[in-house]
Design a protein around this motif. Structure first.
Motif, PDB file in Angstrom:
ATOM      1  N   ILE A   1      42.819  31.875  29.853  1.00  0.00           N
ATOM      2  CA  ILE A   1      41.473  30.653  30.156  1.00  0.00           C
ATOM      3  C   ILE A   1      40.742  32.284  31.280  1.00  0.00           C
ATOM      4  CG2 ILE A   1      41.886  29.356  31.987  1.00  0.00           C
ATOM      5  CD1 ILE A   1      44.602  28.266  30.886  1.00  0.00           C
ATOM      6  N   HIS A   2      39.645  32.067  30.948  1.00  0.00           N
ATOM      7  CA  HIS A   2      38.697  33.146  32.264  1.00  0.00           C
ATOM      8  C   HIS A   2      38.812  32.794  33.404  1.00  0.00           C
ATOM      9  CE1 HIS A   2      34.804  35.130  33.206  1.00  0.00           C
ATOM     10  NE2 HIS A   2      36.214  35.807  33.421  1.00  0.00           N
ATOM     11  N   THR A   3      39.440  32.949  34.478  1.00  0.00           N
ATOM     12  CA  THR A   3      40.185  32.540  36.123  1.00  0.00           C
ATOM     13  C   THR A   3      39.430  33.472  37.059  1.00  0.00           C
ATOM     14  OG1 THR A   3      41.776  33.595  35.375  1.00  0.00           O
ATOM     15  CG2 THR A   3      41.427  30.993  35.403  1.00  0.00           C
ATOM     16  N   PRO A   4      38.315  34.131  36.651  1.00  0.00           N
ATOM     17  CA  PRO A   4      37.542  34.955  37.862  1.00  0.00           C
ATOM     18  C   PRO A   4      37.809  34.852  38.959  1.00  0.00           C
ATOM     19  CG  PRO A   4      35.257  34.542  36.951  1.00  0.00           C
ATOM     20  CD  PRO A   4      36.794  33.383  35.588  1.00  0.00           C
ATOM     21  N   GLY A   5      37.433  35.835  39.546  1.00  0.00           N
ATOM     22  CA  GLY A   5      37.753  35.144  41.076  1.00  0.00           C
ATOM     23  C   GLY A   5      38.636  36.816  41.782  1.00  0.00           C
ATOM     24  N   HIS A   6      39.493  37.035  41.897  1.00  0.00           N
ATOM     25  CA  HIS A   6      40.104  38.668  41.965  1.00  0.00           C
ATOM     26  C   HIS A   6      39.811  39.241  41.333  1.00  0.00           C
ATOM     27  CE1 HIS A   6      43.318  40.850  43.419  1.00  0.00           C
ATOM     28  NE2 HIS A   6      43.817  41.130  42.348  1.00  0.00           N
ATOM     29  N   THR A   7      39.234  39.622  39.980  1.00  0.00           N
ATOM     30  CA  THR A   7      38.339  40.809  39.697  1.00  0.00           C
ATOM     31  C   THR A   7      37.433  39.654  38.650  1.00  0.00           C
ATOM     32  OG1 THR A   7      39.432  40.647  37.114  1.00  0.00           O
ATOM     33  CG2 THR A   7      40.210  42.420  39.015  1.00  0.00           C
ATOM     34  N   HIS A   8      36.275  39.888  38.081  1.00  0.00           N
ATOM     35  CA  HIS A   8      35.677  39.276  37.340  1.00  0.00           C
ATOM     36  C   HIS A   8      35.751  38.453  35.447  1.00  0.00           C
ATOM     37  CE1 HIS A   8      31.149  39.972  40.153  1.00  0.00           C
ATOM     38  NE2 HIS A   8      32.675  41.306  39.849  1.00  0.00           N
TER      39      HIS A   8
ATOM     40  N   THR B   1      46.851  40.326  32.128  1.00  0.00           N
ATOM     41  CA  THR B   1      45.801  39.539  33.008  1.00  0.00           C
ATOM     42  C   THR B   1      44.876  39.770  33.735  1.00  0.00           C
ATOM     43  OG1 THR B   1      46.984  39.919  35.746  1.00  0.00           O
ATOM     44  CG2 THR B   1      47.811  38.202  34.029  1.00  0.00           C
ATOM     45  N   HIS B   2      44.162  41.310  33.854  1.00  0.00           N
ATOM     46  CA  HIS B   2      43.162  41.639  34.839  1.00  0.00           C
ATOM     47  C   HIS B   2      43.529  43.054  35.053  1.00  0.00           C
ATOM     48  CE1 HIS B   2      46.267  41.281  38.649  1.00  0.00           C
ATOM     49  NE2 HIS B   2      45.206  41.707  38.712  1.00  0.00           N
ATOM     50  N   ILE B   3      42.481  44.132  34.243  1.00  0.00           N
ATOM     51  CA  ILE B   3      42.800  45.597  36.223  1.00  0.00           C
ATOM     52  C   ILE B   3      43.487  45.489  36.755  1.00  0.00           C
ATOM     53  CG2 ILE B   3      41.644  48.119  35.802  1.00  0.00           C
ATOM     54  CD1 ILE B   3      41.899  46.840  32.751  1.00  0.00           C
TER      55      ILE B   3
ATOM     56  N   HIS C   1      38.835  38.330  34.959  1.00  0.00           N
ATOM     57  CA  HIS C   1      40.251  38.246  35.064  1.00  0.00           C
ATOM     58  C   HIS C   1      40.797  36.699  33.861  1.00  0.00           C
ATOM     59  CE1 HIS C   1      44.592  35.740  36.924  1.00  0.00           C
ATOM     60  NE2 HIS C   1      44.750  37.492  37.178  1.00  0.00           N
ATOM     61  N   LEU C   2      41.802  37.163  33.108  1.00  0.00           N
ATOM     62  CA  LEU C   2      42.514  36.165  32.641  1.00  0.00           C
ATOM     63  C   LEU C   2      43.679  35.127  33.045  1.00  0.00           C
ATOM     64  CD1 LEU C   2      42.035  37.891  28.962  1.00  0.00           C
ATOM     65  CD2 LEU C   2      40.261  35.492  30.041  1.00  0.00           C
TER      66      LEU C   2
END
Length: 464
Positions: free
Chosen positions: A106-113, A54-56, A115-116
């Motif tokens: 689904i691109h869901t930025p917030g925790h990282t730029h 989902t993210h790094i 984030h998916l």
């Protein structure tokens, strides 16, 4: 029929997911020790073909790359993430077919730029969404881990991402986050063990408050996060290898003493009661019965050689498994048994344990009273504290030991675990200490601490 199997990592407050259709499987956000996932897949009789990130991650070292290489699975990482390894790039709107399942990014930025989240379509409908560090149970992932210059942008993006998920997914879709089960990646304390989009619409602050109120409330609730987080993102972007969980070399008493005198960390894994009663002088107590890896990773100077002391080889192996999850790969040495086996004839060290009632009696005795050291975090202390106590959060203590006043030091936290760590740090420096092994609610009951007004969405406070 699709089956979702969570793999819990309670020491870090995270989950990995194995999802299968009875034949093939996908994995979301695997931890470093991915053998737990392959064992689960083998037991289910399924083949892992896809691994999704989902993210790094900022709170652990991923096992995704090593798992994908071991199983021959496709490794799906956001195309916009800068990484040093080959991956299958994935972007917002991409759909991946995995057996009878379809996964939409689904691109869901917030925790990282970058984030998916991943929406899972199966059995004729959109049945779930894997939200990583975006929409958690009753809260969201924190937006401040990439630095203060990104926080305002990310916190507002997090609100919009939550609303996008709520708008694009049906109420009955299950929500499966990676963080939020004690992880410091959670902005505020997550609630519950399962949820749906419909439930989150009713209870999640990101979906019940307007953007301004959500932003103000979330930012007010943020507290410190572990220092080792600084090393996780770079490690994950570089491409972590599979961990080596083979036993370290065994140290004899002379080697243990040499390592302590050289300034290395020799860590006793036993519980705080056993440690206080008798331990190798100079050793430190991080018991496996508490937030072992979070606290040890937070406090140890990164790269310091680490030796593990356990009653059994199994204890040491458990500690190793937890440590590789944050990139502490190979202990310098180990020893098993007890203080008598580790000391080479040197008398064991010990210090006192007490309850808040004992502390009250010591304070009531007058003569200036003892030094009281509160090692809780700032937000905990803001709610209530013992008047006259010295406050140094545990994560700051190694660098501030000289600030602790002279005299016998009574150390307390919220439940005893962190107090024992602090007491061991001070005792290793030759200080006279008493570890208060008691719940802070008892201090309130005794009138030692007056409650302060509660603040909205206080961060999780463990009983440690």
């Amino acid at each position: 029929m699709v089956t979702v199997l969570p793999v819990e990592t309670p020491g870090l407050g995270d989950r990995t997911y194995l999802v299968h259709d009875g034949s093939v499987a996908l994995v979301v956000d695997p931890q470093r020790d991915h053998d737990r996932v392959t064992a689960l897949a083998e037991a289910a009789g399924v083949r892992i073909t896809h691994v999704f990130e989902t993210h790094i991650h900022n709170d652990y070292v991923t096992g995704g790359l090593a798992l994908a290489r071991e199983t021959g699975a496709a490794y799906l990482v956001n195309a916009d993430d800068e990484v040093a390894y080959e991956r299958t790039p994935i972007r917002d709107g991409d759909v991946v077919e995995v057996g009878a399942m379809r996964v939409r990014a689904i691109h869901t930025p917030g925790h990282t730029h970058t984030h998916l989240s991943y929406a899972l379509q199966a059995d004729g409908g959109q049945v779930a969404v894997f939200t990583g560090g975006s929409l958690l149970y009753g809260t969201t992932g924190r937006p401040d881990l990439l630095g203060p210059e990104h926080t305002d942008t990310l916190v507002r993006a997090q609100w919009r991402s939550a609303h996008r998920l709520a708008a694009e997914l049906p109420d009955e879709a299950a929500v499966w986050p990676t963080h939020g089960f004690g992880s410091f990646c959670s902005a505020t304390q997550a609630t519950g063990a399962s949820s749906t989009i419909g439930q989150e619409k009713k209870t999640n602050a990101a979906l019940t408050a307007d953007e301004g109120a959500y932003v103000e409330r979330l930012l007010a609730g943020l507290d410190a996060f572990p220092a080792y987080y600084a090393h996780m993102g770079p490690a994950n972007a570089a491409g972590p290898t599979a961990p080596d969980l083979s036993p370290p070399s065994v140290a004899d008493p002379a080697e243990l003493r040499r390592r302590i005198e050289a300034g290395e960390w020799v860590v006793d894994l036993r519980d705080r009661t056993a440690f206080a009663a008798g331990h190798l002088p100079g050793s430190l107590n991080f018991g496996l019965d508490g937030q072992f890896v979070t606290q040890l990773g937070w406090l140890i100077p990164w790269g310091t050689p680490l030796t593990l002391l356990g009653e059994t080889a199994e204890q040491v192996a458990e500690a190793q498994r937890e440590l590789v999850r944050i990139g502490i790969d190979r202990p310098a040495a180990m020893a098993t048994g007890g203080p008598g086996d580790w000391s080479g004839g040197e008398p064991p060290a010990s210090f006192g344990r007490a309850a808040f009632a004992d502390l009250k009696a010591a304070l009531d005795a007058g003569d200036g009273g003892p030094v009281v050291l509160d090692v809780r975090r700032d937000r905990e202390r803001a709610r209530a504290h013992v008047p006259g106590s010295v406050h140094i959060p545990l994560h700051d203590l190694p660098g501030r030991l000289d600030e602790v006043p002279e005299g016998r030091v009574w150390v307390h936290c919220a439940g005893g675990y962190r107090a024992s760590i602090a007491a061991s740090l001070l005792h290793a420096r030759g200080r006279d200490v008493v570890a208060v092994d008691d719940g802070f609610d008892r201090a309130r009951d005794l009138g030692l601490a007056a409650p302060a007004p509660e603040t909205a969405d206080d961060r999780q406070e463990t009983s440690a």
